[in-house]
Every structure is written in structure tokens, then in C-alpha cells.
Design a protein around this motif. Structure first.
Motif, mmCIF file in Angstrom:
data_model
loop_
_atom_site.group_PDB
_atom_site.id
_atom_site.type_symbol
_atom_site.label_atom_id
_atom_site.label_comp_id
_atom_site.label_asym_id
_atom_site.label_seq_id
_atom_site.Cartn_x
_atom_site.Cartn_y
_atom_site.Cartn_z
ATOM 1 N N ASP A 18 0.972 -1.350 -0.035
ATOM 2 C CA ASP A 18 0.061 0.059 0.049
ATOM 3 C C ASP A 18 0.872 1.363 0.043
ATOM 4 N N SER A 19 0.490 2.248 -0.902
ATOM 5 C CA SER A 19 0.822 3.388 -0.929
ATOM 6 C C SER A 19 0.190 4.562 -0.800
ATOM 7 N N SER A 20 0.353 5.549 0.161
ATOM 8 C CA SER A 20 -0.563 6.595 0.015
ATOM 9 C C SER A 20 -0.093 8.000 -0.856
ATOM 10 N N VAL A 21 -1.005 8.146 -1.809
ATOM 11 C CA VAL A 21 -0.466 9.551 -2.594
ATOM 12 C C VAL A 21 -1.500 10.757 -2.158
ATOM 13 N N ASP A 22 -0.839 11.774 -1.801
ATOM 14 C CA ASP A 22 -1.332 13.045 -1.047
ATOM 15 C C ASP A 22 -2.166 13.875 -2.229
ATOM 16 N N CYS A 23 -1.763 13.833 -3.309
ATOM 17 C CA CYS A 23 -2.276 14.726 -4.465
ATOM 18 C C CYS A 23 -2.298 13.768 -5.754
ATOM 19 N N PRO A 24 -3.459 13.141 -5.845
ATOM 20 C CA PRO A 24 -3.424 12.150 -7.074
ATOM 21 C C PRO A 24 -3.617 13.027 -8.385
ATOM 22 N N SER A 25 -3.979 14.292 -8.371
ATOM 23 C CA SER A 25 -4.174 14.954 -9.613
ATOM 24 C C SER A 25 -2.767 15.306 -10.321
ATOM 25 N N LEU A 26 -1.738 15.089 -9.418
ATOM 26 C CA LEU A 26 -0.105 15.414 -9.792
ATOM 27 C C LEU A 26 0.449 14.073 -10.137
ATOM 28 N N LEU A 27 -0.345 12.855 -10.038
ATOM 29 C CA LEU A 27 0.389 11.928 -10.260
ATOM 30 C C LEU A 27 0.489 11.157 -11.833
ATOM 31 N N ASN A 28 1.628 11.062 -12.236
ATOM 32 C CA ASN A 28 1.855 10.685 -13.632
ATOM 33 C C ASN A 28 2.002 9.360 -13.744
ATOM 34 N N PHE A 29 1.922 8.724 -15.210
ATOM 35 C CA PHE A 29 1.999 7.224 -15.398
ATOM 36 C C PHE A 29 3.456 6.661 -15.138
ATOM 37 N N ASN A 30 4.408 7.503 -15.293
ATOM 38 C CA ASN A 30 6.038 7.058 -15.205
ATOM 39 C C ASN A 30 6.092 7.013 -13.695
ATOM 40 N N ASP A 31 5.522 7.904 -12.885
ATOM 41 C CA ASP A 31 5.953 7.819 -11.544
ATOM 42 C C ASP A 31 5.565 6.542 -10.889
ATOM 43 N N LEU A 32 4.255 6.109 -11.249
ATOM 44 C CA LEU A 32 3.598 4.933 -10.616
ATOM 45 C C LEU A 32 4.116 3.879 -11.202
ATOM 46 N N LEU A 33 4.510 3.857 -12.567
ATOM 47 C CA LEU A 33 5.467 2.776 -13.003
ATOM 48 C C LEU A 33 6.780 2.426 -12.409
ATOM 49 N N VAL A 34 7.372 3.552 -11.954
ATOM 50 C CA VAL A 34 8.766 3.642 -10.983
ATOM 51 C C VAL A 34 8.424 2.935 -9.763
ATOM 52 N N ALA A 35 7.254 3.357 -9.061
ATOM 53 C CA ALA A 35 6.986 2.802 -7.838
ATOM 54 C C ALA A 35 6.730 1.318 -7.985
ATOM 55 N N ILE A 36 6.102 0.799 -9.141
ATOM 56 C CA ILE A 36 5.871 -0.641 -9.446
ATOM 57 C C ILE A 36 7.087 -1.312 -9.361
ATOM 58 N N ARG A 37 8.020 -0.521 -10.295
ATOM 59 C CA ARG A 37 9.241 -1.476 -10.752
ATOM 60 C C ARG A 37 10.189 -1.587 -9.331
ATOM 61 N N ASP A 38 10.019 -0.777 -8.515
ATOM 62 C CA ASP A 38 10.566 -0.752 -7.182
ATOM 63 C C ASP A 38 10.272 -1.811 -6.155
ATOM 64 N N VAL A 39 8.942 -2.251 -6.420
ATOM 65 C CA VAL A 39 8.588 -3.329 -5.861
ATOM 66 C C VAL A 39 8.774 -4.761 -6.424
ATOM 67 N N MET A 40 8.816 -4.684 -7.644
ATOM 68 C CA MET A 40 9.092 -5.787 -8.591
ATOM 69 C C MET A 40 10.050 -5.591 -9.373
ATOM 70 N N PRO A 41 11.409 -5.482 -8.778
ATOM 71 C CA PRO A 41 12.780 -5.170 -9.568
ATOM 72 C C PRO A 41 13.056 -6.315 -10.585
ATOM 73 N N GLU A 42 12.614 -7.474 -10.494
ATOM 74 C CA GLU A 42 12.927 -8.474 -11.279
ATOM 75 C C GLU A 42 12.056 -8.706 -12.386
ATOM 76 N N ALA A 43 11.108 -7.844 -12.525
ATOM 77 C CA ALA A 43 10.117 -7.850 -13.502
ATOM 78 C C ALA A 43 10.244 -6.809 -14.709
ATOM 79 N N THR A 44 9.885 -7.022 -15.852
ATOM 80 C CA THR A 44 9.812 -5.735 -16.809
ATOM 81 C C THR A 44 8.530 -5.481 -16.927
ATOM 82 N N VAL A 45 7.985 -4.513 -16.249
ATOM 83 C CA VAL A 45 6.865 -3.989 -16.043
ATOM 84 C C VAL A 45 6.654 -2.716 -17.167
ATOM 85 N N THR A 46 5.787 -2.776 -17.733
ATOM 86 C CA THR A 46 5.399 -1.720 -18.926
ATOM 87 C C THR A 46 3.904 -1.109 -18.540
#
Length: 285
Positions: A18-46
Motif C-alpha cells: 500500500d502507498s498513500s498518494v497525497d495529491c492524485p491529480s499530480l500523479l503521472n503514469f511514469n511515477d507509478l510505473l517507477v513505484a511498481i518497478r521498485d516493488v518488482m525489480p526482477e520483472a519488466t513492467v510496462t
């Protein structure tokens, strides 16, 4: 979009994060993709997916699709609060697979330059190199080069629906100052579905009838085709319950006139159903 903090739950094979996002309107796709890759470093997540109200998985590959997901979630969250419930986290499901550069698994290429001498729009695998597909590819090129709308002129507002290989959004055309419906179709789909999309696009481009949805433009960006059409603010008939008989009469007349118009160039609509009949608040069908 709601600007208060939300909780995003990343679903992984090894557990949830779980991750808390303070201002979702400022969130972009790449930011979330980076967060996912941090959790799953062994996978190629696109890309990643979320579930709509009926449990169907919707894929997110871009900022506009992310905005549609957040808009859907904020609406769901507000409904839960109105019913006295504690909002559920926004659950997303990472997709591990090919890198963005090779998502177009069928090798479909589109040359949008207007010079016919440089036409390489039918540069597809040998298995697809038949006259029908060459004709469709050439037609697609002509439609794209005649378009009056560019990707950067579109402001996506909310998701309207999902199906037949694509996702439909309500969007605003900044230069044209009008609301549009934009169908975004990724090209990592089956050959058969590609042919259907090309056929649909060609038909929309050629039609000129008050009983057929108006086509404005199409553009091709990052392995996705976006088809811009008239926005019908009343939605499709499947969202309505009991319709009065005198209204049904007008709907029936409009549907028959639309089908009659389509048959003049020998086009047969093979999927006539309420979800494919659109209405607006001006009474048009």
C-alpha cells in the motif's frame, strides 16, 4: 478529480504493497510505473491494470488512461462514503512483459507522410500481406494524413467505456473548443481485431449522415490509434430502463434510417443492440 489523499494497493505475486498518494491529480503514469518497478525489480513492467465495476480488467499504459482510472476510482470512493462505507484502496495489477518498443507484436507500420511515393503503410509480416490488408493500410494512411486533430490538442476528461480492443474517453479538443469521444486502441491486439478496427475507421471516415456518429479525425501515437468522434451526452440506450412508447418510435425510425444509409454503400451492421445506439440531450439518435 478529487485532490485528497488516496491509497494505492499494488498487487504482486509476493504480496500487496500500500502507498498513500497525497495529491492524485499530480500523479503521472511514469511515477507509478517507477513505484511498481521498485516493488518488482526482477520483472519488466510496462503497464498495469485495474478492475471496473463489473470486474473487467482495464489496462493503463499512458497518462490519459491513468487520469481515467483515477477519475473512476474517485467517483467510486465518493459513492462508498455517501453510503457510510470506508473507501477501499485503489488496487492495481502490474503487467510484466515486453518493453514499450516491441508492444506492436504484429509489426504494423503506418507512414503518415502525404507523399504516395514513400508509401510503406503495408509493411507488415508476409502472413498479412494480402490485397485486403494492403488496401486497408493505404486507406488508414489517407485517413490519418487528412486528420484535423493532433494528440497534443486533446485534454482527456473521463473514461466512458471499454471494449472491442479499445477504451473510449470523453475529451476536450482545445483548438476546436468542443467535446469529443476518443476511442484509444493499442495495436498489440490480434490480426483479426486489427482488421475490424481498420474497417470501422474506414466506414466512419466515409459516412455522412445525421443518423451515424460523426467522425472528426484520427491520429497514431506510440502504438495506439485514437479515433475522434462526436460525443453523445445522453450515452447509450443500455443505461436506460423503461422507455416510453412514443420515444421508442423515434428511436426505431432513426435506427432504420441509419441502417438504410449504411446499406446504400453495401455496409451491413452486424451488431445492432442498445449499447451501440447513442443519444444526446438534443433528441438525436
Amino acid at each position: 478529480m478529487d485532490t485528497e489523499a488516496i491509497v494505492i494497493r499494488i498487487k504482486t505475486p509476493s504480496g500487496d504493497m500500500d502507498s498513500s498518494v497525497d495529491c492524485p491529480s499530480l500523479l503521472n503514469f511514469n511515477d507509478l510505473l517507477v513505484a511498481i518497478r521498485d516493488v518488482m525489480p526482477e520483472a519488466t513492467v510496462t503497464a498495469f491494470e485495474y478492475e471496473d465495476e463489473v470486474g473487467d480488467r482495464i489496462t493503463v499504459r499512458s497518462d490519459e488512461e491513468l487520469k481515467a482510472m483515477l477519475s473512476y476510482y474517485c467517483n467510486t470512493m465518493n459513492e462508498q462514503r455517501m453510503n457510510g462505507l470506508l473507501p477501499d484502496p485503489l488496487q492495481i495489477f502490474p503487467r510484466a512483459g515486453k518493453t514499450p518498443g516491441i508492444r506492436n507484436i504484429h509489426g504494423l507500420k503506418v507512414n503518415t507522410r502525404p507523399n504516395p511515393a514513400n508509401d510503406c503503410t503495408h509493411a507488415v509480416p508476409d502472413s498479412m500481406a494480402n490485397n485486403s490488408l494492403k488496401k486497408s493500410s493505404a486507406e488508414l494512411k489517407r485517413i490519418l494524413t487528412n486528420g484535423q486533430i493532433n494528440a497534443q490538442d486533446i485534454h482527456y476528461q473521463e473514461q466512458l467505456g471499454h471494449g472491442n480492443g479499445g477504451t473510449v474517453y470523453k475529451a476536450y479538443h482545445i483548438h476546436g473548443k468542443r467535446v469529443l469521444a476518443v476511442k484509444v486502441i493499442p495495436l498489440d491486439i490480434t490480426v483479426e481485431l486489427q482488421k475490424q478496427i481498420m474497417s470501422e475507421l474506414e466506414i466512419l471516415y466515409k459516412c455522412d449522415s445525421p443518423y451515424i456518429i460523426t467522425f472528426f479525425s484520427a491520429f497514431f501515437v506510440e502504438n495506439r490509434i485514437s479515433i475522434c468522434t462526436e460525443f453523445m451526452d445522453g450515452g447509450s440506450l443500455d443505461v436506460y430502463k423503461r422507455i416510453p412508447e412514443h420515444v421508442l418510435g423515434r428511436i426505431a425510425v432513426a435506427v432504420v434510417k441509419g441502417l438504410t444509409y449504411l446499406w446504400s454503400p453495401k455496409i451491413l451492421h452486424r451488431d445492432v443492440k442498445p449499447s451501440n445506439m447513442l443519444v444526446n440531450t438534443r433528441g438525436q439518435v
